[in-house]
Design an enzyme around this catalytic site. Sequence first.
Site, PDB file in Angstrom:
ATOM      1  N   SER A 104       3.730  -2.280  10.125  1.00 35.04           N
ATOM      2  CA  SER A 104       5.187  -2.371  10.259  1.00 35.04           C
ATOM      3  C   SER A 104       5.755  -3.727   9.835  1.00 35.04           C
ATOM      4  O   SER A 104       6.713  -4.226  10.437  1.00 35.04           O
ATOM      5  CB  SER A 104       5.621  -2.016  11.686  1.00 35.04           C
ATOM      6  OG  SER A 104       5.255  -0.681  11.993  1.00 35.04           O
ATOM      7  N   ASN A 134       0.884  -1.171   0.000  1.00 35.15           N
ATOM      8  CA  ASN A 134       0.000   0.000   0.000  1.00 35.15           C
ATOM      9  C   ASN A 134       0.919   1.217   0.000  1.00 35.15           C
ATOM     10  O   ASN A 134       1.511   1.538   1.023  1.00 35.15           O
ATOM     11  CB  ASN A 134      -0.895  -0.026   1.244  1.00 35.15           C
ATOM     12  CG  ASN A 134      -1.708   1.250   1.382  1.00 35.15           C
ATOM     13  OD1 ASN A 134      -1.768   2.063   0.454  1.00 35.15           O
ATOM     14  ND2 ASN A 134      -2.348   1.415   2.535  1.00 35.15           N
ATOM     15  N   HIS A 157      -9.423   1.432   4.904  1.00 36.90           N
ATOM     16  CA  HIS A 157      -8.151   1.543   5.624  1.00 36.90           C
ATOM     17  C   HIS A 157      -8.344   2.461   6.831  1.00 36.90           C
ATOM     18  O   HIS A 157      -9.106   3.426   6.771  1.00 36.90           O
ATOM     19  CB  HIS A 157      -7.077   2.106   4.684  1.00 36.90           C
ATOM     20  CG  HIS A 157      -5.705   2.022   5.268  1.00 36.90           C
ATOM     21  ND1 HIS A 157      -5.244   2.920   6.200  1.00 36.90           N
ATOM     22  CD2 HIS A 157      -4.707   1.117   5.095  1.00 36.90           C
ATOM     23  CE1 HIS A 157      -4.018   2.581   6.561  1.00 36.90           C
ATOM     24  NE2 HIS A 157      -3.666   1.485   5.903  1.00 36.90           N
ATOM     25  N   LYS A 179       0.142   4.243  -0.240  1.00 38.83           N
ATOM     26  CA  LYS A 179      -0.460   5.450   0.339  1.00 38.83           C
ATOM     27  C   LYS A 179      -0.204   6.624  -0.620  1.00 38.83           C
ATOM     28  O   LYS A 179      -0.226   6.424  -1.828  1.00 38.83           O
ATOM     29  CB  LYS A 179       0.070   5.672   1.755  1.00 38.83           C
ATOM     30  CG  LYS A 179      -0.081   4.393   2.601  1.00 38.83           C
ATOM     31  CD  LYS A 179       0.137   4.566   4.063  1.00 38.83           C
ATOM     32  CE  LYS A 179      -0.067   3.225   4.761  1.00 38.83           C
ATOM     33  NZ  LYS A 179       0.049   3.306   6.214  1.00 38.83           N
ATOM     34  N   GLU A 202      -6.647   4.780   7.984  1.00 42.57           N
ATOM     35  CA  GLU A 202      -6.387   6.205   7.704  1.00 42.57           C
ATOM     36  C   GLU A 202      -7.607   6.849   7.070  1.00 42.57           C
ATOM     37  O   GLU A 202      -7.921   8.014   7.349  1.00 42.57           O
ATOM     38  CB  GLU A 202      -5.136   6.338   6.809  1.00 42.57           C
ATOM     39  CG  GLU A 202      -3.867   6.065   7.611  1.00 42.57           C
ATOM     40  CD  GLU A 202      -2.700   5.543   6.799  1.00 42.57           C
ATOM     41  OE1 GLU A 202      -2.715   5.615   5.552  1.00 42.57           O
ATOM     42  OE2 GLU A 202      -1.740   5.029   7.423  1.00 42.57           O
ATOM     43  N   GLU A 219      -5.153  -4.873  10.580  1.00 44.83           N
ATOM     44  CA  GLU A 219      -4.094  -3.878  10.785  1.00 44.83           C
ATOM     45  C   GLU A 219      -4.330  -3.145  12.102  1.00 44.83           C
ATOM     46  O   GLU A 219      -5.126  -2.201  12.153  1.00 44.83           O
ATOM     47  CB  GLU A 219      -4.105  -2.846   9.651  1.00 44.83           C
ATOM     48  CG  GLU A 219      -3.834  -3.422   8.286  1.00 44.83           C
ATOM     49  CD  GLU A 219      -3.240  -2.369   7.342  1.00 44.83           C
ATOM     50  OE1 GLU A 219      -2.191  -2.660   6.752  1.00 44.83           O
ATOM     51  OE2 GLU A 219      -3.803  -1.274   7.212  1.00 44.83           O
ATOM     52  N   GLY A 231       2.923   2.254  10.669  1.00 43.13           N
ATOM     53  CA  GLY A 231       3.896   3.337  10.514  1.00 43.13           C
ATOM     54  C   GLY A 231       4.669   3.657  11.780  1.00 43.13           C
ATOM     55  O   GLY A 231       5.332   4.685  11.867  1.00 43.13           O
TER      56      GLY A 231
END
Length: 250
Positions: free
Chosen positions: A212, A9, A94, A11, A96, A166, A172
Amino acid sequence: MRKKVIAGNWKMNKVPNEAIEFISELAPLVKDTENEVVLCVPYTDLFYSLLHAQDTNIKIGAQNMHYEEKGAYTGEVSGEMLKSIGVEYVIIGHSERRAYYGETDETVNKKLKKALSLGLKPIVCVGESLNQRESGEAKEVVTTQTRLALEGLKNDEVEKTIIAYEPIWAIGTGKTATKEDANETIKWIREEIEKIYGKDVAESVIIQYGGSVKSGNAKDLFEMSDIDGGLVGGASLDAQEFAKIVNYDK
Ligand code: 13P
């Protein structure tokens, strides 16, 4: 046997030239893998990436889509539009997007239904926050997100849905869930699917881990009984590193 699906991904990273360069570097490194290799790239990279990945085993995905076919939705891109240029995969929900763009369990469900109706392969993200993990709510959070995402789907549609577990606190941050915790949480998700759709469906759904993932931990994670590959953020931006993750079993 469930296939391992290793998806990058990107992003909001890489312009078309960088995407093309990346695919040229990655393709020879992953050509012999039996794992499914997917790159979920920004909208502006999709067409270039599709053309460039044409004669490779690299599949291309988007990172979001709208659930309506068309209309007055400034800035949005529909599943039909993705399908029209040959996109195969799409990430839905996701964390985010849930956190910054108002994505809800309801919009995730609508997008998932739409993606499946178009023959796109959805990767639906679920995962708990650090607070929720520390207060013992992780199971409730991920099973509820899973149930609501899949609501109203037929068995064969659930089987075609990839889920990415996730944990938000691992995204991250360099902090990875332990392989045992990740596997246990994915088992909770599988049990929830079994309760509603039965054992055969639950056993065939691909459930990835994300947060990660890097070449140094991919093997440990992906060898666990219930972890069917990964959704990789930062480490998917470097072709050599991503290839090592894809080739974790070599
Ligand atoms: P990182 O691999 O950078 O932690 O990102 C995970 C992720 O959000 C993939 O969708």
